[in-house]
Structures are given as C-alpha cells and as structure tokens.
Design an enzyme around this catalytic site. Structure first.
Site, short mmCIF file in Angstrom:
data_model
loop_
_atom_site.label_atom_id
_atom_site.label_comp_id
_atom_site.label_asym_id
_atom_site.label_seq_id
_atom_site.Cartn_x
_atom_site.Cartn_y
_atom_site.Cartn_z
N ILE A 78 0.87 -1.17 0.00
CA ILE A 78 0.00 0.00 0.00
C ILE A 78 0.91 1.23 0.00
O ILE A 78 2.05 1.17 0.47
CB ILE A 78 -0.99 0.02 1.18
CG1 ILE A 78 -0.29 -0.09 2.53
CG2 ILE A 78 -2.01 -1.08 1.04
CD1 ILE A 78 -1.26 -0.04 3.70
N ASP A 79 0.43 2.32 -0.55
CA ASP A 79 1.25 3.50 -0.71
C ASP A 79 1.77 4.03 0.62
O ASP A 79 1.13 3.84 1.66
CB ASP A 79 0.46 4.61 -1.41
CG ASP A 79 -0.06 4.20 -2.77
OD1 ASP A 79 0.56 3.31 -3.38
OD2 ASP A 79 -1.09 4.74 -3.21
N ARG A 80 2.88 4.74 0.56
CA ARG A 80 3.47 5.31 1.77
C ARG A 80 2.46 6.15 2.53
O ARG A 80 2.35 6.04 3.76
CB ARG A 80 4.68 6.17 1.40
CG ARG A 80 5.31 6.89 2.59
CD ARG A 80 6.43 7.80 2.15
NE ARG A 80 5.94 8.87 1.28
CZ ARG A 80 6.73 9.76 0.69
NH1 ARG A 80 8.04 9.70 0.85
NH2 ARG A 80 6.21 10.70 -0.07
N ARG A 97 -6.64 5.85 -5.89
CA ARG A 97 -6.35 7.28 -6.04
C ARG A 97 -6.55 7.73 -7.49
O ARG A 97 -7.15 8.78 -7.76
CB ARG A 97 -4.94 7.56 -5.56
CG ARG A 97 -4.72 7.26 -4.09
CD ARG A 97 -3.24 7.18 -3.74
NE ARG A 97 -2.57 8.45 -3.98
CZ ARG A 97 -1.24 8.59 -3.98
NH1 ARG A 97 -0.47 7.53 -3.78
NH2 ARG A 97 -0.70 9.78 -4.19
#
Length: 307
Positions: A138-140, A239
């Site tokens: 998962i993204d930072r 996103r």
C-alpha cells in the site's frame, strides 16, 4: 551502463531540462537530475546542456544513470500495530508515512525493517532480500491493513489469492465533491502517466486492467465518505480511479490539490478490511481495523460542519 533515451513531446516545450528529467524518471529527484547534468551524464540531441536549458519539445535526451548502490534490509526496532498473527501470516495496521520496503531514497525505516526485527528469520524469501514476506503493497501515505507471509508456502498461497481475488481488500476514503450515485464501478485500465513518470493515469491504450467498486457511506457539503473494494491491485489504483471521476481523495497532493492539508499525513485513504483463506487451513479469515485518528478527525469536522 548504456544511456536511456527519452523523447521530449510538444507539451514539454518550455520545461527546464532538470525538471523534465525528474518528471520522466521516477528514480530521480530534480536535484539528482541536476547533478547528473553537471557531471556530463546527460545530452540533448547528442550535445551537453545546462540544467536550466529550456526544451523545444522535439529533442532526444540521453541519460546515463549510475548503477544503484546496494540496499540491504536489516532489522530495526520500529513499533508495529499487529492486528493478526500466527505461524504463517502477520497482518499489520500500517500508519501513513511508513514506506513498505527499502528502495532508493528509503534505505531503512520501512515496514520490512520492522517485520525483520519482529519476526526474525521467519519471513518468506520469495520477495527477495528487500521485500521478505511482502505479498502486496500500500502507498506510503495510505494507512491500514497489509499482510505479510512468514514462509514460502504461505506466500505462494496468498499471491495466488491476489490473482483470483480470493484475497479481498476494502478501503474507506474521503473524496472531494459529491458523487452523484450511491454506488458504482470504475473499470478503466491504468498505466504510467505519459509525461510524468512518477504518476499513474487512466489510459484507453496499453494500460493494465483495473477495477474498483465503490459505495457512498456519508455525504457532506463538498465531500463524500466512500468505501472502495479492489478487484485488481494496480499502483495507486483507488487514487487514480477516483481522481479520474473528478473526485480525488482528500489530501492527495499527487492526483488532487497539490497543497497539503494541515494536520493530515498523506491522504484520507485507509485499508479497513482484509479477507483471505488461511494458507495452512483453508479457513476464511477476515481482519478489520478502525480508521486512524487523522481520518476520524476529518470526519468529525465534516459532520460538525454539516449540522
């Protein structure tokens, strides 16, 4: 190392050379691009150029990148919010701001470093030396649940479940604007952005199949609280998909407003649930976690404003 050739497009006209390189090569910051130019590792149409050189939009830029310095993951005593753990898998509620695995620019201080400290040698080796145990990412700046495998058999099972969608991931998000319908599906392929290589984009040609299901949980003036379920798992998928509808995620400075939201780390996107078949027993496992404090605070402010 052989130089990489990048073609400037008409829409790049007027851009500085260092800015263009930083946007075209995800591994480069603008300062790193400027250093390469100063070192003579960049040519424009076969000739050296200054970092401030303005492009016409027709050039061929050749870049010789240095060999990456070796990065080795090592155990670090970083606190983990463990939601589920047994001898085969571990599920962690990752905070926003924590990178999942070491990479150029983030050699340590990652989730992998924390897992190595907590689990010792008990992590799957399929992901390699820098991604031990990591099945998905998962993204930072996205928070919430991420699962890691403690052995190769578990890793193989979970990876297969990702492919056949048995491993289900559910997120909650706050998006800007008011969605017209109560629920929907975004079925739109995603690929690397054609001009900004650090971003992804919906594209009609050459992208990877990507499907996101969403439903409205609450509506507020100018914002909507939604639940999203991933059918596929592309980079930045939720996103990019939500932004493509004109409703980017609140706090997303890449696909929404570039201005950070005071008091908010990253974007209001949180992985709230994971469902999978246990790799050893085959029994279904469902894990949940609450929204983080920042996300909850934003919701409370929106609720107060709508009263």
């Amino acid at each position: 190392m052989n130089p990489a050739a990048i073609l400037a497009a008409p829409e790049d006209a007027g851009k500085r050379l260092d800015s263009f390189l930083a946007a075209s090569l995800p591994e480069l910051t603008r300062s790193a691009a400027a250093r390469l130019i100063e070192m003579g590792q960049v040519t424009v149409d076969g000739k050296p150029a200054a970092k401030s050189c303005k492009l016409a939009g027709t050039e061929t830029i050749a870049v010789t990148l240095p060999s990456p310095a070796p990065v080795e993951a090592c155990p670090q005593a970083i606190p983990l919010d463990i939601v589920y753990e047994d001898e085969d898998v571990i599920v962690v509620d990752k905070p926003a701001g924590l990178v999942v695995h070491p990479a150029p620019g983030h050699p340590d201080g990652t989730l992998v470093n924390a897992l190595l400290y907590h689990c010792g040698s008990s992590l799957s080796g399929i992901g390699g030396a820098l991604r031990p145990g990591i099945v998905h990412r998962i993204d930072r700046d996205t928070s919430g649940l991420i699962i890691a495998a403690k052995n190769d058999a578990a890793h193989q099972s979970l990876s297969a479940q990702l492919q056949d969608h048995t491993l289900a991931r559910t997120y909650e998000a706050i998006v800007t604007g008011n969605l017209r319908d109560g629920k929907g599906t975004i079925d739109a392929p995603i690929a690397r952005h054609h001009t900004d290589r650090k971003k992804m984009a919906v594209t009609p040609h050459g992208g990877k199949h990507a499907v996101t299901h969403w439903e409205v949980l609450a509506r507020f003036p100018g914002y909507t609280h939604v639940r999203c379920r991933l059918e596929t798992g592309r980079t930045h998928q939720i996103r990019v998909h939500m932004a493509s509808t004109g409703h980017p995620i609140y706090g997303d400075t890449v696909y929404g407003s570039p201005k950070p939201v005071p008091g908010l780390t990253g974007q209001c996107l949180h992985a709230v649930a994971l469902r999978f078949l246990h790799p050893r027993t085959g029994e279904p496992v469902e894990v949940h976690c609450p929204l983080n404090a920042e996300f909850t605070h934003v919701l409370e402010k929106l609720q107060n404003l709508s009263r």
